[in-house]
Design a protein around this motif. Structure first.
Motif, PDB file in Angstrom:
ATOM      1  N   UNK A  52      13.077  19.548   2.711  1.00  0.00           N
ATOM      2  CA  UNK A  52      11.628  19.737   2.531  1.00  0.00           C
ATOM      3  C   UNK A  52      10.952  18.373   2.317  1.00  0.00           C
ATOM      4  N   UNK A  58       8.301  16.368   4.731  1.00  0.00           N
ATOM      5  CA  UNK A  58       6.973  16.048   4.191  1.00  0.00           C
ATOM      6  C   UNK A  58       6.712  14.544   4.253  1.00  0.00           C
ATOM      7  N   UNK A  97       4.955   3.472   2.101  1.00  0.00           N
ATOM      8  CA  UNK A  97       6.115   3.889   1.303  1.00  0.00           C
ATOM      9  C   UNK A  97       6.863   5.066   1.946  1.00  0.00           C
ATOM     10  N   UNK A  98       6.162   5.848   2.783  1.00  0.00           N
ATOM     11  CA  UNK A  98       6.711   7.147   3.188  1.00  0.00           C
ATOM     12  C   UNK A  98       7.884   7.056   4.174  1.00  0.00           C
ATOM     13  N   UNK A 149       6.305  13.431   7.929  1.00  0.00           N
ATOM     14  CA  UNK A 149       5.028  13.812   8.545  1.00  0.00           C
ATOM     15  C   UNK A 149       3.899  12.914   8.018  1.00  0.00           C
ATOM     16  N   UNK A 150       3.891  12.602   6.701  1.00  0.00           N
ATOM     17  CA  UNK A 150       2.855  11.701   6.162  1.00  0.00           C
ATOM     18  C   UNK A 150       3.026  10.302   6.782  1.00  0.00           C
ATOM     19  N   UNK A 166       0.869  -1.184   0.000  1.00  0.00           N
ATOM     20  CA  UNK A 166       0.000   0.000   0.000  1.00  0.00           C
ATOM     21  C   UNK A 166       0.899   1.225   0.000  1.00  0.00           C
ATOM     22  N   UNK A 167       0.440   2.287  -0.651  1.00  0.00           N
ATOM     23  CA  UNK A 167       1.270   3.500  -0.732  1.00  0.00           C
ATOM     24  C   UNK A 167       1.572   4.091   0.636  1.00  0.00           C
ATOM     25  N   UNK A 168       0.680   3.848   1.628  1.00  0.00           N
ATOM     26  CA  UNK A 168       0.888   4.457   2.943  1.00  0.00           C
ATOM     27  C   UNK A 168       2.132   3.870   3.621  1.00  0.00           C
ATOM     28  N   UNK A 176      -2.637   6.860  12.733  1.00  0.00           N
ATOM     29  CA  UNK A 176      -4.002   6.382  12.508  1.00  0.00           C
ATOM     30  C   UNK A 176      -4.099   4.870  12.449  1.00  0.00           C
ATOM     31  N   UNK A 220       1.555  10.527  10.248  1.00  0.00           N
ATOM     32  CA  UNK A 220       0.091  10.476  10.203  1.00  0.00           C
ATOM     33  C   UNK A 220      -0.390   9.050   9.973  1.00  0.00           C
ATOM     34  N   UNK A 221       0.216   8.378   8.982  1.00  0.00           N
ATOM     35  CA  UNK A 221      -0.182   7.000   8.654  1.00  0.00           C
ATOM     36  C   UNK A 221      -0.029   6.087   9.854  1.00  0.00           C
ATOM     37  N   UNK A 252      -1.243  12.152   1.660  1.00  0.00           N
ATOM     38  CA  UNK A 252      -1.825  11.205   2.614  1.00  0.00           C
ATOM     39  C   UNK A 252      -3.109  10.595   2.044  1.00  0.00           C
ATOM     40  N   UNK A 292       1.051  17.780   1.795  1.00  0.00           N
ATOM     41  CA  UNK A 292       1.141  16.610   2.685  1.00  0.00           C
ATOM     42  C   UNK A 292      -0.228  15.950   2.849  1.00  0.00           C
TER      43      UNK A 292
END
Lengths: 227, 55
Positions: free
Chosen positions: A95, A99, A50-51, A102-103, A46-48, A110, A106-107, B40, B36
């Motif tokens: 930068x 970014x 990857x960050x 932070x993503x 899943x792309x989430x 949650x 968040x992932x 997401x 961002x």
């Protein structure tokens, strides 16, 4: 026979020195198949997911461009075209680092990524975020322009009030240079390395709704119903 | 000067600030936050390419 089954049948070695005990602890908690796994569970597709790696790639770009900048010095990166380019690569990598981080945060927030004995993984992730903010702050101070002068003298009073002004003097360019190119990169690198090792030790956190049904889960991620 | 170059050269200036009442934010910071949030949301809904078949 799988690697894990083979390991179970091996005779238990007795460790009696601290180096031997350290090796035993590492082999138990971080065996080779966990450190460099062949496959990942299907839920990682899943792309989430990857960050985190995106942040690590950005950090590599930051470190490499930072080494080039420090070797050539401000007289080079403030004046020459290539110096401007490497300076910009350094800025934009930061930068992207923040970014993607932070993503990633968040992932993981949650999906409650501290589940299954991953408390220290979560704490080191937050530690990496906080140390990175200090590293980025010292980077802003090293622009050696009116902007950095403004930031230094705005921040000075707050840092003095917190009692660390004697050791972390934002108006002292030489000291901040030392912090930015030696101490803070080492700190960020160490915390991120520990974070990644902990991810490898405990495995990638599964989605919350996978905890009941996914046969790929093992250890504390599995509920009694799936054992 | 090309308009795009002059735009990026103008980024050395204090920047554009947007405000609603007591709330104030620089345009650059707002763009980063919106990007961002977009990343997401896309990460949650875009399909992930399937990997190569394994034995």
């Amino acid at each position: 026979m799988s690697i894990r089954e083979e390991r179970k049948t091996e005779p238990v070695e007795e460790y009696y020195t601290w180096t031997g005990k350290a090796r035993g602890w590492l082999l138990k908690h971080l065996p080779a198949d966990k450190l460099l796994p062949q496959d990942q569970p299907s839920y990682v597709a899943s792309w989430i997911y990857v960050f985190g790696m995106g942040a690590i790639v950005s950090l590599v770009f930051i470190l490499v461009s930072g080494v080039v900048l420090s070797l050539n010095g401000p007289a080079w990166y403030h004046v020459s075209d290539f110096g401007h380019f490497v300076n910009s690569v350094h800025l934009w990598s930061v930068e992207l680092f923040f970014m993607t981080m932070v993503v990633h945060l968040w992932g993981k927030y949650w999906m409650a990524a501290w589940r299954g004995g991953r408390t220290l993984t979560w704490i080191t992730g937050m530690g990496a975020f906080l140390v990175s903010i200090v590293a980025a702050f010292t980077g802003y101070l090293l622009q050696t322009n009116f902007d950095s002068q403004w930031i230094a003298f705005e921040g000075k009073d707050a840092l003095n009030a917190s009692g660390i002004g004697a050791w972390f003097n934002v108006a002292n360019l030489g000291q901040i240079f030392g912090f930015h190119i030696v101490l803070l990169p080492l700190a960020v690198g160490a915390v991120v390395a520990l974070h990644v090792i902990l991810v490898r030790m405990h495995g990638v956190v599964p989605p919350i709704d996978a905890a009941e049904t996914d046969a790929q889960l093992s250890g504390p991620d599995r509920t009694e119903a799936t054992r | 000067m090309h308009p795009l170059i002059s735009y990026f050269a103008s980024l050395d200036s204090p920047g554009v600030y947007l405000g609603w009442g007591a709330f104030q934010i620089q345009l650059g910071n707002l763009i980063v936050i919106l990007v961002m949030i977009l990343l997401f949301v896309l990460a949650l809904f875009l399909p992930f390419p399937s990997g190569k078949k394994r034995p």
